[in-house]
Design a protein around this motif. Sequence first.
Motif, short mmCIF file in Angstrom:
data_model
loop_
_atom_site.label_atom_id
_atom_site.label_comp_id
_atom_site.label_asym_id
_atom_site.label_seq_id
_atom_site.Cartn_x
_atom_site.Cartn_y
_atom_site.Cartn_z
N ALA A 156 0.84 -1.20 0.00
CA ALA A 156 0.00 0.00 0.00
C ALA A 156 0.88 1.25 0.00
O ALA A 156 0.61 2.22 -0.71
CB ALA A 156 -0.91 0.01 1.20
N PHE A 157 1.96 1.21 0.78
CA PHE A 157 2.87 2.37 0.83
C PHE A 157 3.57 2.59 -0.50
O PHE A 157 3.67 3.72 -0.97
CB PHE A 157 3.93 2.16 1.93
N PHE A 158 4.04 1.52 -1.11
CA PHE A 158 4.76 1.66 -2.39
C PHE A 158 3.84 2.19 -3.47
O PHE A 158 4.26 2.95 -4.32
CB PHE A 158 5.33 0.31 -2.82
N ARG A 159 2.58 1.76 -3.43
CA ARG A 159 1.64 2.23 -4.45
C ARG A 159 1.43 3.74 -4.35
O ARG A 159 1.13 4.40 -5.33
CB ARG A 159 0.31 1.51 -4.32
N GLU A 160 1.59 4.28 -3.15
CA GLU A 160 1.41 5.72 -2.94
C GLU A 160 2.55 6.55 -3.53
O GLU A 160 2.39 7.72 -3.79
CB GLU A 160 1.31 6.04 -1.44
N ILE A 161 3.71 5.92 -3.69
CA ILE A 161 4.88 6.66 -4.17
C ILE A 161 4.76 6.82 -5.68
O ILE A 161 4.60 5.83 -6.38
CB ILE A 161 6.17 5.92 -3.81
N PRO A 162 4.83 8.05 -6.19
CA PRO A 162 4.65 8.22 -7.62
C PRO A 162 5.73 7.50 -8.43
O PRO A 162 6.90 7.49 -8.04
CB PRO A 162 4.72 9.73 -7.83
N TRP A 163 5.31 6.94 -9.55
CA TRP A 163 6.24 6.26 -10.46
C TRP A 163 7.40 7.15 -10.86
O TRP A 163 8.51 6.71 -11.08
CB TRP A 163 5.48 5.88 -11.75
N GLU A 164 7.10 8.45 -11.00
CA GLU A 164 8.13 9.38 -11.48
C GLU A 164 9.38 9.36 -10.61
O GLU A 164 10.46 9.68 -11.09
CB GLU A 164 7.58 10.82 -11.53
N MET A 165 9.20 9.00 -9.32
CA MET A 165 10.36 8.98 -8.43
C MET A 165 11.44 8.03 -8.98
O MET A 165 12.59 8.41 -9.11
CB MET A 165 9.92 8.49 -7.05
N GLU A 166 11.02 6.81 -9.29
CA GLU A 166 12.00 5.85 -9.82
C GLU A 166 12.47 6.26 -11.20
O GLU A 166 13.64 6.11 -11.53
CB GLU A 166 11.36 4.47 -9.98
#
Lengths: 275, 394
Positions: A156-166
């Motif tokens: 759930a936490f990872f899904r919150e992190i925007p893809w753009e970060m990676e």
Amino acid sequence: MGRGASKALWAIAGVLIIVYTLFPVAWIVSLSFKKGSDVQNQQFFPTEWSWENYKTVLDSGLFTSALRNSIGISLISTVVSVTLATFAAYAIARLEFSGKKLVLSMALAIAMFPTISLVPPLFDLWRTLGLYDTWIGLIIPYMSFTLPLSIWTLSAFFREIPWEMEQAAQVDGATPWQAFRKVIVPLAAPGVFTAAILTFFFAWNDFVFGISLTASDAARPVPAALAFFTGESFFTEPTAAIAAAAVVVTIPVIVLVLLFQRKIVAGLTSGAVKG
Amino acid sequence: MAAISLKNIVKRYGDGYPAVNDVSLDIADGEFMILVGPSGCGKSTLLRMIVGLEDITSGDLSIGGRRVNELAPRERKLAMVFQNYALYPHLTVYENIAFPLRLAKQPDETVREKVEKVAELLELKEHLHRKPSQLSGGQRQRVAMGRAIVREAEAFLFDEPLSNLDAKLRGQMRTEISRLQRRLGTTTVYVTHDQTEAMTLGDRVAVLRKGVLQQCATPRELYEHPVNLFVAGFIGAPPMNLLPATVTNGKVELPFCTVPIPSGIDPAAAEGKLLVAGLRPGHFEDAAYVDAAKRNRGQTFEATVDVTEWLGNEQYAYVPYESPEEIRAQVDALATELDMEAMRPQLIISLDPASRIKEGRPAQFWVDTSRMHLFNPQTGNNLAGQREPDTQPA
């Protein structure tokens, strides 16, 4: 009803709940300071405050070895479980693979198993494999019961992190592993800490596995050891000593919660993207 | 710095839909190239293929003469500014800018030197030790740019970098980006849907529609010689007037007047056909305010103004007219595609701000017919055909 009255009602309700939940704890603390036969003094407070029970507990080899087992087993299960859960959750949040739903629902199904139903088969299995009465013998079941919850929390936490970060990290020259380690894990830190604390509590407080999969000081954790506790002499009821031991094992839990509470609350992702 | 070359690039998604279809572009070393188009035209997908975040279905992408189709983003040595900035929230501004250098394992001393130089350039010096969450939108934007320019990348890629800023700040940052690019001279590919950005920033502008490249030319060329109705309608604000036009006896009949056929178009081929005439609002004028020198290039006509808008430095007049169903359907479809509302047909005229033309009364107007375009309503192509494209930036 005015605002003041409603506020007062909330305050009274809050105090009632705090008293209700903390009363047993206060009772144990007070009990642990009662000396000898003072346990039967029929009062809440001891007639004379004494450290005697703590001395008894900490001097007894039974308790100290149990404490060592508890700390070791809980820490190892936490570290291993959270590390595995982080990888698994990242894969679940970011990768498209067939059977993703199946993995997630299986994980949830495992968490729903009543622990006691696993004790007899594990007992037999561990006896055959030679894992009975070892640290590993306890770490494995702890991990299998805490992994599902950790995976769910973390994905759930990872899904919150925007893809753009990676993606930004990759364009900046990071390998997928560097992007994960330097950007994603720090951002998911509140989730990692939550998962770690839940795992640690599960292992630290477990009684069922602790008592049924161990036979000696080699691996017996504190909750199980308390059941084998005797007082100063074989004939006295060890109530006060057990209370002292209970206080000793509660302290690390409280310290942990206070330490990590901030980390959990801190909204680390704020400011990542437009605001 | 390097040239980027795209050859027959195609992006096809799982369902077979081509998001980018057979796009070929040559971006020269140091050139500022704009990719523009309405939403869903494939411009961002194209940019993400260049940087390596999307796979290329077919075609060749080369950077500095080297084919990079299969290279991971980190091996392409490009720098990108994302639409939402994608700053690392757990790192300070300093560490955000230093991130690419740290990954390249540069010594601390070099990192400090470079970050401070960039911070100086972008006026971020006093914010270096803050976290992104403590910065304003424009400052975050500058940090994102700092992170892009800190390492000497082969090219800069911008994905709608200004769309999250408010209008005032957008204008400032636009100038800032332009100044920075001129100063650094780095090849830049910039995606936007804003035509002001497209016209002001780019050496050349590539207009995309449904994944297909329509025209790639200098902003001036796009404005003055659009190859088809789509480009004509997309470039320019207020948009070009698209009027029904019938060619009879070598003359073009417009709703308000009849004008000679523009040079460069074969009158015989157009004879008797229903066409779309394109005239920019600026090609009209209040007949009383036309210079004598210009007057001969066009002709005057009478029309009744419905509404006028006076903006101080410019003035617009709106004149409704009737349009045949066929043309109207074409123009409405185009408006929908350009994310505009299909309106009833009306002529937009840009007037001299001093003009006192009254609403509701007939007035004399002048139109510069020498700059009229004629489009085929079926194919949308400009009848004048494609002029020699400007291959190099001016």
